[in-house]
Scaffold this motif. Structure first.
Motif, PDB file in Angstrom:
ATOM      1  N   LYS A 295      -7.604  -5.197   2.084  1.00 48.48           N
ATOM      2  CA  LYS A 295      -6.883  -4.684   3.251  1.00 48.48           C
ATOM      3  C   LYS A 295      -7.596  -5.021   4.562  1.00 48.48           C
ATOM      4  O   LYS A 295      -7.211  -4.515   5.623  1.00 48.48           O
ATOM      5  CB  LYS A 295      -6.752  -3.156   3.153  1.00 48.48           C
ATOM      6  N   GLU A 413      -2.934   8.809   3.563  1.00 46.13           N
ATOM      7  CA  GLU A 413      -2.535   7.409   3.764  1.00 46.13           C
ATOM      8  C   GLU A 413      -3.147   6.517   2.701  1.00 46.13           C
ATOM      9  O   GLU A 413      -2.494   5.586   2.201  1.00 46.13           O
ATOM     10  CB  GLU A 413      -2.959   6.945   5.160  1.00 46.13           C
ATOM     11  N   ILE A 416      -1.237   7.000  -0.707  1.00 48.74           N
ATOM     12  CA  ILE A 416       0.073   6.335  -0.708  1.00 48.74           C
ATOM     13  C   ILE A 416      -0.092   4.829  -0.850  1.00 48.74           C
ATOM     14  O   ILE A 416       0.562   4.181  -1.674  1.00 48.74           O
ATOM     15  CB  ILE A 416       0.847   6.673   0.586  1.00 48.74           C
ATOM     16  N   SER A 417      -0.991   4.254  -0.051  1.00 49.53           N
ATOM     17  CA  SER A 417      -1.194   2.804  -0.064  1.00 49.53           C
ATOM     18  C   SER A 417      -1.774   2.335  -1.397  1.00 49.53           C
ATOM     19  O   SER A 417      -1.363   1.300  -1.929  1.00 49.53           O
ATOM     20  CB  SER A 417      -2.114   2.402   1.086  1.00 49.53           C
ATOM     21  N   TYR A 418      -2.732   3.108  -1.948  1.00 53.03           N
ATOM     22  CA  TYR A 418      -3.348   2.704  -3.218  1.00 53.03           C
ATOM     23  C   TYR A 418      -2.319   2.737  -4.343  1.00 53.03           C
ATOM     24  O   TYR A 418      -2.282   1.828  -5.186  1.00 53.03           O
ATOM     25  CB  TYR A 418      -4.522   3.622  -3.555  1.00 53.03           C
ATOM     26  N   LYS A 419      -1.477   3.774  -4.367  1.00 55.34           N
ATOM     27  CA  LYS A 419      -0.455   3.866  -5.414  1.00 55.34           C
ATOM     28  C   LYS A 419       0.530   2.708  -5.319  1.00 55.34           C
ATOM     29  O   LYS A 419       0.932   2.134  -6.336  1.00 55.34           O
ATOM     30  CB  LYS A 419       0.288   5.203  -5.298  1.00 55.34           C
ATOM     31  N   GLU A 420       0.921   2.372  -4.089  1.00 59.81           N
ATOM     32  CA  GLU A 420       1.845   1.247  -3.904  1.00 59.81           C
ATOM     33  C   GLU A 420       1.227  -0.052  -4.409  1.00 59.81           C
ATOM     34  O   GLU A 420       1.888  -0.840  -5.095  1.00 59.81           O
ATOM     35  CB  GLU A 420       2.214   1.121  -2.425  1.00 59.81           C
ATOM     36  N   ASP A 421      -0.030  -0.281  -4.059  1.00 56.58           N
ATOM     37  CA  ASP A 421      -0.719  -1.492  -4.513  1.00 56.58           C
ATOM     38  C   ASP A 421      -0.858  -1.503  -6.024  1.00 56.58           C
ATOM     39  O   ASP A 421      -0.718  -2.553  -6.669  1.00 56.58           O
ATOM     40  CB  ASP A 421      -2.100  -1.587  -3.862  1.00 56.58           C
ATOM     41  N   TYR A 422      -1.166  -0.344  -6.582  1.00 56.56           N
ATOM     42  CA  TYR A 422      -1.342  -0.255  -8.042  1.00 56.56           C
ATOM     43  C   TYR A 422      -0.043  -0.635  -8.756  1.00 56.56           C
ATOM     44  O   TYR A 422      -0.063  -1.421  -9.715  1.00 56.56           O
ATOM     45  CB  TYR A 422      -1.766   1.160  -8.431  1.00 56.56           C
ATOM     46  N   GLN A 423       1.077  -0.082  -8.300  1.00 56.91           N
ATOM     47  CA  GLN A 423       2.356  -0.391  -8.935  1.00 56.91           C
ATOM     48  C   GLN A 423       2.732  -1.855  -8.740  1.00 56.91           C
ATOM     49  O   GLN A 423       3.299  -2.485  -9.638  1.00 56.91           O
ATOM     50  CB  GLN A 423       3.458   0.511  -8.366  1.00 56.91           C
ATOM     51  N   ARG A 424       2.401  -2.399  -7.582  1.00 56.31           N
ATOM     52  CA  ARG A 424       2.737  -3.785  -7.284  1.00 56.31           C
ATOM     53  C   ARG A 424       1.892  -4.756  -8.117  1.00 56.31           C
ATOM     54  O   ARG A 424       2.351  -5.833  -8.489  1.00 56.31           O
ATOM     55  CB  ARG A 424       2.536  -4.049  -5.787  1.00 56.31           C
ATOM     56  N   THR A 612       4.677 -10.028   1.592  1.00 58.55           N
ATOM     57  CA  THR A 612       3.599  -9.284   0.913  1.00 58.55           C
ATOM     58  C   THR A 612       2.226  -9.518   1.516  1.00 58.55           C
ATOM     59  O   THR A 612       1.253  -8.903   1.081  1.00 58.55           O
ATOM     60  CB  THR A 612       3.546  -9.677  -0.580  1.00 58.55           C
TER      61      THR A 612
END
Length: 680
Positions: A295, A413, A416-424, A612
């Motif tokens: 990031k 924050e 939220i960002s870590y979870k999004e990255d993990y799923q992606r 992305t």
């Protein structure tokens, strides 16, 4: 039961006797070598002196001094280890004191009394998920009493309960609680003495070379001294292998013994649960650091990585279906055994730990269960915890993450960002982690025959283990290649418990490549079965197209990485040239930039990819391909345009990897949809 009541096992006593015997043999051999060297030195001094006295001419003075220096150089070679010491790098340590941390020091005092050892000279905190005892070791530390220093990682404190922390620290102090443990210290230092004579010769070689350069007379005798030293090294090489082997066996018993002491202090269970969690916790901390590295272009940072570390541990446990108790993941031995780690050991060549499974089996045999286990978090033991964590966070950032000009983000924050990255960046749990480290390649798309296999068998633990072994082998081969063929400064290492020199790295690489080739063939065959399984679930051409697209892009990636490597090599002069004329010549010799730009144009035209990547990376790529950049001014580099170029080069592989991830996930999501009937 006190440590004095803990009996040494027959195996420990046997290994101790062997270690003592190996030390005695080494001392005898070294004594003989030193005696011969002393006699030779005395002879050289006597003869050299007589030559100078009896025939005082320029040539005889040169020969006499050269002969004397030969003897002295041999003696220095055999005795130089006496004047060298090993010191721990304390640049990232924070020393803590009793007045600031009374609860921690109270725990340490309790352990010291129960183990019957000495209180540490200093207590330090560091960033790691680890704890260890150290002292500045030298040849003289074998004979002089030296107080040890204790280092406790904030990552460790963040990952365990109070009872688990007590168990880990009791294990560390347990290494110094029995007189017999001193044998291990002696063997360790003997190994360092031999290693110093065999491999730590840069300063000695420079000194001898400088002396030889003074006169041709001197150089002849320096060469003779080097030849004699080579003979000494050959003899000590045999000693090294034997002494080290005896220490490796003793080291295992020392670990078991320290575990037993820890179990009597804190119980078997806290040590077991902490042993199983440490690697998981360490990976979680690394994932937090990696998150901010990736990031970095978004100009954000976390003010306390250890709060985020705790979240990532528990979030990852939840996602991977690891149970939690008392706010901490509770890993099982099966999960530990599923982790495949490297067999390459560079930094700790004189120590050998038994496997976690062996240690836990021993603890189970002891079956020491104490009441009043404290499950409260260990980080509550530090009164100035947040201050230490924030200070250590800045230490971690140094050299890893640029924070200047960045904005801090809140814990919400980050989550939220870590979870999004993990799923992606992760795939369906149904794959059991098969594709986490492995990319499907070499598929015969024409082969659409059915295979009698169940979905669960496609991704069982056995085949997933193959992908982990593949990744570790590839990493080991890469590191060993650097050791063998580049100037890494590493002259000796250990692989799978066996000692190797740099010269023998080539043969090891060859055998590992053969193993890797076998693994690749197995995985390629299995990928073919996976393709055949899924292709029989659909009548349309979508799956075949997705496979074809991914395989073609994989080949495209290989070609573009070659282009990137070539272009990178052409730009190396930027780091080395000193004059503007040399820089102009360097830019004139660049042949690959046009093709490199065309590739980037092609990539940034893909909307799903550009969406992305960080905005400033996208803008930099656009400036790089659209504008005619001028890298040189009249007298110096044009820093603005040069930075655009270098940013594009440094970001290129990130771009390729992102696009590959997108295509890979499209394929894997489609496959899961075929299996579950649910479009993802």
């Amino acid at each position: 039961m006190t440590k004095d009541q803990i009996e040494l096992s027959p195996s420990f006593k046997n290994k101790t006797r062997k270690a003592i015997f190996s030390i005695i043999i080494f001392v005898l051999i070294y004594g003989v070598l030193l005696s011969l060297a002393t006699l030779l030195t005395a002879f050289c001094i006597y003869i050299g002196g007589m030559i100078i006295i009896n025939a005082p001419r320029l040539i005889t003075i040169g020969l006499g001094i050269g002969l004397i220096s030969m003897g002295i150089l041999i003696m220095i070679f055999l005795l130089k280890f006496i004047f060298q010491s090993t010191k721990e790098d304390k640049s990232n340590f924070i020393e803590v004191y009793q007045k600031d941390e009374p609860e921690l020091f109270s725990m340490l005092q309790e352990i010291v009394e129960e183990v019957d050892t000495h209180f540490p000279k200093h207590v330090y905190l560091t960033d790691e998920v680890n704890a260890f005892v150290f002292y500045n070791s030298s040849f003289w530390s074998m004979f002089l009493p030296i107080r040890k220093n204790l280092v406790i990682g904030l990552g460790l404190i963040n990952s365990v309960s109070k009872s688990e922390l007590k168990a880990i620290l009791a294990h560390e102090f347990g290494h110094f609680s029995q007189r017999t443990m001193k044998v291990g210290s002696y063997v360790y230092n003997v190994n360092q003495v031999i290693y110093n004579i065999l491999y730590n010769n840069e300063g000695y070689t420079n000194m001898a070379s400088n002396w030889a350069s003074i006169s041709g007379y001197f150089s002849v005798f320096v060469v003779i001294a080097f030849k004699i030293n080579m003979g000494v090294q050959w003899i000590l090489q045999q000693c090294f292998e034997w002494v080290n082997k005896s220490y490796m066996g003793l080291s295992r018993e020392m670990e078991f013994h320290a575990d037993e002491i820890s179990a009597h202090v804190a119980g078997s269970t806290p040590l077991k649960t902490s042993l199983l969690r440490i690697e998981f916790a360490s990976k979680s901390l690394n994932n937090v650091i990696r998150f901010y590295q990736e990031k970095s272009q978004e100009k954000i940072y976390g003010q306390n990585l250890y709060n985020e570390h705790r979240f990532v541990m528990n979030f990852t446990a939840q996602e991977t279906e690891i149970s939690s108790q008392h706010g901490l993941p509770q890993l099982s031995l099966q999960e530990e055994e599923n982790n495949i780690s490297t067999k390459l050991n560079i930094n700790e060549q004189w120590s050998s730990h038994p496997s976690t499974k062996d240690r836990i089996d021993r603890l189970d045999e002891l079956g020491i269960h104490l009441e009043n286990i404290d499950h409260s978090p260990a980080n509550s033991i530090l009164s100035k915890l947040e201050e230490y964590q924030k200070k250590m966070t800045l230490t971690i950032y140094e050299g890893n993450i640029e924070v200047e000009g960045c904005q801090p983000i809140s814990m919400d924050e980050f989550e939220i960002s870590y979870k999004e990255d993990y799923q992606r960046n992760n795939f369906s749990k149904l794959y059991n982690g098969y594709y986490n480290l492995h990319n499907p390649v070499e598929i015969d798309l024409e082969n659409k025959s059915s295979v009698p296999i169940l979905f669960d068998d496609l991704f069982n633990d056995d085949v997933v283990t193959l992908t982990k072994e593949q990744t570790v082998l590839e990493s080991d081969i890469h590191i060993l290649t650097e050791i063998a063929y580049n100037n890494t400064g590493i002259k000796k290492f250990e692989y799978d418990g066996e000692q190797f020199t740099k010269k023998k790295a080539g043969s090891l690489i060859h055998s590992l490549k053969e193993k890797l080739e076998e693994l690749n063939e197995k995985l390629s065959a299995h990928d073919q079965i996976i393709y055949q399984y899924f292709i029989n679930k659909t009548d349309d051409a979508q799956l075949e197209n997705l496979y074809d697209e991914l395989i073609n892009f994989d080949n495209f990636t290989n070609e573009q990485n070659k282009l990137w490597s070539t272009f990178n090599s052409e730009l190396e002069f930027i780091q080395t040239v000193n004059t503007i004329d040399d820089a102009k010549l360097g830019f004139l010799n660049i042949k690959s930039e046009k093709a490199f730009k065309e590739c980037i144009k092609e990539l940034i035209a893909i909307e799903e990819l550009v969406a992305t990547i960080p905005l400033d990376m996208k803008e930099n790529f656009e400036m790089y391909v659209k504008e005619d950049l001028v890298y040189l001014g009249v007298e110096t580099y044009n820093e603005k345009d040069l930075n655009i170029l270098l940013y594009a080069v440094n970001s290129f592989q990130y771009l390729l990897n992102k696009l590959y991830m997108i295509k890979k996930k499209q394929l894997l999501q489609y496959q899961i949809g075929l299996e579950t009937g649910v479009t993802v």
